[in-house]
Design a protein around this motif. Sequence first.
Motif, PDB file in Angstrom:
ATOM      1  N   CYS A   1      -5.852 -15.748  -0.511  1.00  0.00           N
ATOM      2  CA  CYS A   1      -5.812 -15.240   0.923  1.00  0.00           C
ATOM      3  C   CYS A   1      -6.323 -13.750   1.020  1.00  0.00           C
ATOM      4  O   CYS A   1      -6.254 -12.830  -0.567  1.00  0.00           O
TER       5      CYS A   1
ATOM      6  N   PHE B   1      -0.412 -15.930   9.703  1.00  0.00           N
ATOM      7  CA  PHE B   1       0.174 -14.987   8.350  1.00  0.00           C
ATOM      8  C   PHE B   1       0.794 -15.589   7.021  1.00  0.00           C
ATOM      9  O   PHE B   1       1.722 -17.519   7.660  1.00  0.00           O
TER      10      PHE B   1
ATOM     11  N   GLY C   1      -2.848 -12.636   5.521  1.00  0.00           N
ATOM     12  CA  GLY C   1      -3.616 -13.458   6.146  1.00  0.00           C
ATOM     13  C   GLY C   1      -3.285 -14.987   5.552  1.00  0.00           C
ATOM     14  O   GLY C   1      -2.700 -15.165   4.890  1.00  0.00           O
TER      15      GLY C   1
ATOM     16  N   TRP D   1      -6.867  -3.161   2.119  1.00  0.00           N
ATOM     17  CA  TRP D   1      -7.413  -4.685   1.678  1.00  0.00           C
ATOM     18  C   TRP D   1      -8.131  -4.826   0.605  1.00  0.00           C
ATOM     19  O   TRP D   1      -8.808  -4.534  -0.012  1.00  0.00           O
TER      20      TRP D   1
END
Length: 107
Positions: free
Chosen positions: A41, A18, A93, A70
């Motif tokens: 990301c 992460f 991420g 998302w």
Amino acid sequence: MPKRNINEQPLLFGDPGFSSWGIAYYKKGQKNIVERHTHDCDEYYFVLEGKLKVISEDKEYILEKGDMLWTRMGDFHEIVEALEDTTMFWLEGPLMGKRRKGHQYEL
């Protein structure tokens, strides 16, 4: 599984990769909370309490307790308004593409 603190740097081996994460609190009525941006990301919003109006890829969403949004690398998104007092966990991420940290305002 090791315990992690938000202030710790990622580990080199065995780390999920992460790039950033945290918990955000917004008060009902707050507007223009996070301006339109993208990341190198994927990013995930998890609404723990409350209700938010967000825009991702020019589509408006109302996120409520239990919802997750998302945004893929390169997707423009913003947090427009807190419709209720809101607690949100967000997670970015692993860095990809140009691997720039933080918010990007142009591609």
